[in-house]
Scaffold this motif. Structure first.
Motif, PDB file in Angstrom:
ATOM      1  N   LEU A 115      91.571   5.033  19.800  1.00 17.70           N
ATOM      2  CA  LEU A 115      90.808   3.896  19.293  1.00 17.70           C
ATOM      3  C   LEU A 115      91.558   2.593  19.510  1.00 17.70           C
ATOM      4  O   LEU A 115      92.759   2.512  19.276  1.00 17.70           O
ATOM      5  N   ASP A 116      90.834   1.581  19.980  1.00 18.42           N
ATOM      6  CA  ASP A 116      91.405   0.248  20.084  1.00 18.42           C
ATOM      7  C   ASP A 116      90.335  -0.759  19.675  1.00 18.42           C
ATOM      8  O   ASP A 116      89.244  -0.376  19.249  1.00 18.42           O
ATOM      9  N   LYS A 117      90.626  -2.028  19.821  1.00 20.01           N
ATOM     10  CA  LYS A 117      89.709  -3.058  19.333  1.00 20.01           C
ATOM     11  C   LYS A 117      88.394  -3.089  20.118  1.00 20.01           C
ATOM     12  O   LYS A 117      87.408  -3.657  19.656  1.00 20.01           O
ATOM     13  N   ARG A 118      88.366  -2.455  21.290  1.00 13.90           N
ATOM     14  CA  ARG A 118      87.154  -2.469  22.115  1.00 13.90           C
ATOM     15  C   ARG A 118      86.344  -1.184  22.006  1.00 13.90           C
ATOM     16  O   ARG A 118      85.289  -1.065  22.620  1.00 13.90           O
ATOM     17  N   GLY A 119      86.831  -0.217  21.242  1.00 12.00           N
ATOM     18  CA  GLY A 119      86.084   1.025  21.086  1.00 12.00           C
ATOM     19  C   GLY A 119      86.978   2.232  21.236  1.00 12.00           C
ATOM     20  O   GLY A 119      88.059   2.300  20.663  1.00 12.00           O
ATOM     21  N   CYS A 120      86.524   3.190  22.060  1.00 11.27           N
ATOM     22  CA  CYS A 120      87.263   4.444  22.265  1.00 11.27           C
ATOM     23  C   CYS A 120      87.629   4.568  23.729  1.00 11.27           C
ATOM     24  O   CYS A 120      86.780   4.354  24.611  1.00 11.27           O
ATOM     25  N   ILE A 121      88.877   4.910  24.001  1.00  9.20           N
ATOM     26  CA  ILE A 121      89.327   5.158  25.369  1.00  9.20           C
ATOM     27  C   ILE A 121      89.740   6.626  25.449  1.00  9.20           C
ATOM     28  O   ILE A 121      90.762   7.035  24.889  1.00  9.20           O
ATOM     29  N   GLY A 122      88.906   7.425  26.080  1.00  7.80           N
ATOM     30  CA  GLY A 122      89.123   8.865  26.111  1.00  7.80           C
ATOM     31  C   GLY A 122      87.946   9.588  25.478  1.00  7.80           C
ATOM     32  O   GLY A 122      87.011   8.978  24.969  1.00  7.80           O
ATOM     33  N   ALA A 123      88.006  10.906  25.501  1.00 10.54           N
ATOM     34  CA  ALA A 123      86.884  11.720  25.037  1.00 10.54           C
ATOM     35  C   ALA A 123      86.824  11.794  23.522  1.00 10.54           C
ATOM     36  O   ALA A 123      87.799  12.200  22.879  1.00 10.54           O
ATOM     37  N   PRO A 124      85.685  11.439  22.908  1.00 10.04           N
ATOM     38  CA  PRO A 124      85.502  11.708  21.484  1.00 10.04           C
ATOM     39  C   PRO A 124      85.451  13.224  21.252  1.00 10.04           C
ATOM     40  O   PRO A 124      85.235  14.003  22.186  1.00 10.04           O
ATOM     41  N   ASP A 125      85.630  13.634  20.015  1.00  6.93           N
ATOM     42  CA  ASP A 125      85.523  15.058  19.695  1.00  6.93           C
ATOM     43  C   ASP A 125      84.064  15.505  19.681  1.00  6.93           C
ATOM     44  O   ASP A 125      83.742  16.601  20.129  1.00  6.93           O
ATOM     45  N   ILE A 126      83.208  14.655  19.137  1.00  9.83           N
ATOM     46  CA  ILE A 126      81.774  14.938  19.104  1.00  9.83           C
ATOM     47  C   ILE A 126      81.024  13.728  19.645  1.00  9.83           C
ATOM     48  O   ILE A 126      81.337  12.582  19.300  1.00  9.83           O
ATOM     49  N   VAL A 127      80.030  13.989  20.497  1.00 10.22           N
ATOM     50  CA  VAL A 127      79.124  12.952  20.984  1.00 10.22           C
ATOM     51  C   VAL A 127      77.707  13.365  20.622  1.00 10.22           C
ATOM     52  O   VAL A 127      77.311  14.514  20.872  1.00 10.22           O
ATOM     53  N   VAL A 128      76.959  12.444  20.025  1.00  7.09           N
ATOM     54  CA  VAL A 128      75.570  12.715  19.653  1.00  7.09           C
ATOM     55  C   VAL A 128      74.664  11.753  20.416  1.00  7.09           C
ATOM     56  O   VAL A 128      74.856  10.539  20.359  1.00  7.09           O
ATOM     57  N   GLU A 129      73.701  12.304  21.144  1.00 10.11           N
ATOM     58  CA  GLU A 129      72.707  11.499  21.833  1.00 10.11           C
ATOM     59  C   GLU A 129      71.327  11.864  21.285  1.00 10.11           C
ATOM     60  O   GLU A 129      70.952  13.035  21.270  1.00 10.11           O
ATOM     61  N   ILE A 130      70.604  10.847  20.830  1.00  7.71           N
ATOM     62  CA  ILE A 130      69.234  11.045  20.352  1.00  7.71           C
ATOM     63  C   ILE A 130      68.310  10.618  21.481  1.00  7.71           C
ATOM     64  O   ILE A 130      68.308   9.448  21.884  1.00  7.71           O
ATOM     65  N   LEU A 131      67.565  11.558  22.030  1.00 10.92           N
ATOM     66  CA  LEU A 131      66.748  11.275  23.199  1.00 10.92           C
ATOM     67  C   LEU A 131      65.631  10.300  22.884  1.00 10.92           C
ATOM     68  O   LEU A 131      64.970  10.390  21.854  1.00 10.92           O
ATOM     69  N   SER A 132      65.447   9.362  23.814  1.00  7.18           N
ATOM     70  CA  SER A 132      64.357   8.398  23.727  1.00  7.18           C
ATOM     71  C   SER A 132      63.474   8.571  24.947  1.00  7.18           C
ATOM     72  O   SER A 132      63.949   9.002  26.002  1.00  7.18           O
ATOM     73  N   PRO A 133      62.187   8.225  24.865  1.00  9.64           N
ATOM     74  CA  PRO A 133      61.305   8.361  26.036  1.00  9.64           C
ATOM     75  C   PRO A 133      61.875   7.598  27.230  1.00  9.64           C
ATOM     76  O   PRO A 133      62.274   6.444  27.118  1.00  9.64           O
ATOM     77  N   GLY A 134      61.953   8.272  28.380  1.00 14.69           N
ATOM     78  CA  GLY A 134      62.405   7.606  29.587  1.00 14.69           C
ATOM     79  C   GLY A 134      63.875   7.800  29.910  1.00 14.69           C
ATOM     80  O   GLY A 134      64.298   7.548  31.037  1.00 14.69           O
ATOM     81  N   ASN A 135      64.691   8.252  28.951  1.00 18.18           N
ATOM     82  CA  ASN A 135      66.119   8.395  29.269  1.00 18.18           C
ATOM     83  C   ASN A 135      66.595   9.837  29.195  1.00 18.18           C
ATOM     84  O   ASN A 135      67.775  10.099  29.268  1.00 18.18           O
ATOM     85  N   ASN A 136      65.673  10.780  29.070  1.00 22.98           N
ATOM     86  CA  ASN A 136      66.075  12.175  28.941  1.00 22.98           C
ATOM     87  C   ASN A 136      66.886  12.682  30.131  1.00 22.98           C
ATOM     88  O   ASN A 136      67.876  13.383  29.970  1.00 22.98           O
ATOM     89  N   LYS A 137      66.474  12.307  31.344  1.00 28.13           N
ATOM     90  CA  LYS A 137      67.180  12.784  32.535  1.00 28.13           C
ATOM     91  C   LYS A 137      68.620  12.291  32.545  1.00 28.13           C
ATOM     92  O   LYS A 137      69.532  13.036  32.885  1.00 28.13           O
ATOM     93  N   LYS A 138      68.814  11.041  32.165  1.00 30.49           N
ATOM     94  CA  LYS A 138      70.171  10.492  32.152  1.00 30.49           C
ATOM     95  C   LYS A 138      71.049  11.248  31.180  1.00 30.49           C
ATOM     96  O   LYS A 138      72.172  11.632  31.503  1.00 30.49           O
ATOM     97  N   GLU A 139      70.554  11.467  29.966  1.00 31.49           N
ATOM     98  CA  GLU A 139      71.347  12.173  28.967  1.00 31.49           C
ATOM     99  C   GLU A 139      71.660  13.602  29.393  1.00 31.49           C
ATOM    100  O   GLU A 139      72.778  14.077  29.283  1.00 31.49           O
ATOM    101  N   LEU A 140      70.646  14.300  29.887  1.00 33.47           N
ATOM    102  CA  LEU A 140      70.790  15.724  30.142  1.00 33.47           C
ATOM    103  C   LEU A 140      71.569  16.050  31.412  1.00 33.47           C
ATOM    104  O   LEU A 140      72.200  17.094  31.498  1.00 33.47           O
ATOM    105  N   ILE A 141      71.549  15.177  32.388  1.00 30.83           N
ATOM    106  CA  ILE A 141      72.226  15.471  33.655  1.00 30.83           C
ATOM    107  C   ILE A 141      73.489  14.634  33.819  1.00 30.83           C
ATOM    108  O   ILE A 141      74.602  15.166  33.875  1.00 30.83           O
TER     109      ILE A 141
END
Length: 206
Positions: A115-141
């Protein structure tokens, strides 16, 4: 000969129309975006994020964020919600060498050095994506690939339209393994957050 401009002297992008979506971008370029529209960079390629999340999307986000936040009270892990930059560096953490910058809906980070002042650098332990219409392909692939490569321990995909919860868990070989598709009436627990329980009926409650 005129010297090559420094990073501070490089031009900024004031409107989305100035952006060439066929070009390759780094986090250093991302920092020069001054327009309101939100973009993500995945392996150097730009992706437009969905318009402002719907009320239902925001409600689901709150219903997941709240239980995680409460379960982490007094623990070293931290939870953040979008907009929150996650930089997935490969060889170098230098801004010009980081070619994936994403804004997941929710992240849990247990290593404070990431963690730094700009966010996270590296892999978080958990990532949650809530699918929205039109962005499913991006999230899933696209995001599946970068999250797996970066070493995200758990990748949760939540569908507001289908009211389903799906989770990938990273195995010892560094590959995502799918779990059972869950829906209302079922619960989610994770070894990353001891004592945590997510009741899906409450998650999808409007």
């Amino acid at each position: 000969m005129k010297p090559y401009p420094t990073e501070d002297e490089l031009p900024t992008f004031k409107t989305l129309n100035e952006v060439d979506f066929s070009a390759t971008y780094s986090y250093a370029d991302y920092l020069r975006f001054e327009f309101e529209e939100r973009l993500e960079i995945i392996k150097g390629h730009l992706f437009k994020m969905s318009p402002a999340p719907s009320r239902i999307h925001q409600g689901i986000l709150a219903n997941i964020f709240g239980p995680i936040y409460n379960a982490l009270n007094g623990k070293s892990c931290r939870v953040y919600s979008a907009p929150f930059d996650v930089r997935l560096a490969k060889k170098s953490v230098d801004d010009k060498e980081v070619f994936t910058v994403v804004q997941p809906d929710i992240v849990v980070v247990c290593d404070p050095t990431k963690l730094d002042k700009r966010g996270c650098i590296g892999a978080p332990d958990i990532v949650v994506e809530i699918l929205s219409p039109g962005n499913n392909k991006k999230e899933l692939i696209n995001k599946y690939e970068v999250y797996e490569e970066a070493g995200v321990k758990e990748y949760w995909i939540v569908s507001s339209s289908d009211k389903t919860f799906f989770r990938y868990i990273l195995d010892d070989s560094g590959k995502f393994q799918p779990t059972k598709l869950l829906t209302e009436g079922e619960e989610v627990i994770t070894t990353i957050i001891p004592g945590f329980k997510l009741i899906l009926e409450e998650v999808f409650q409007d």
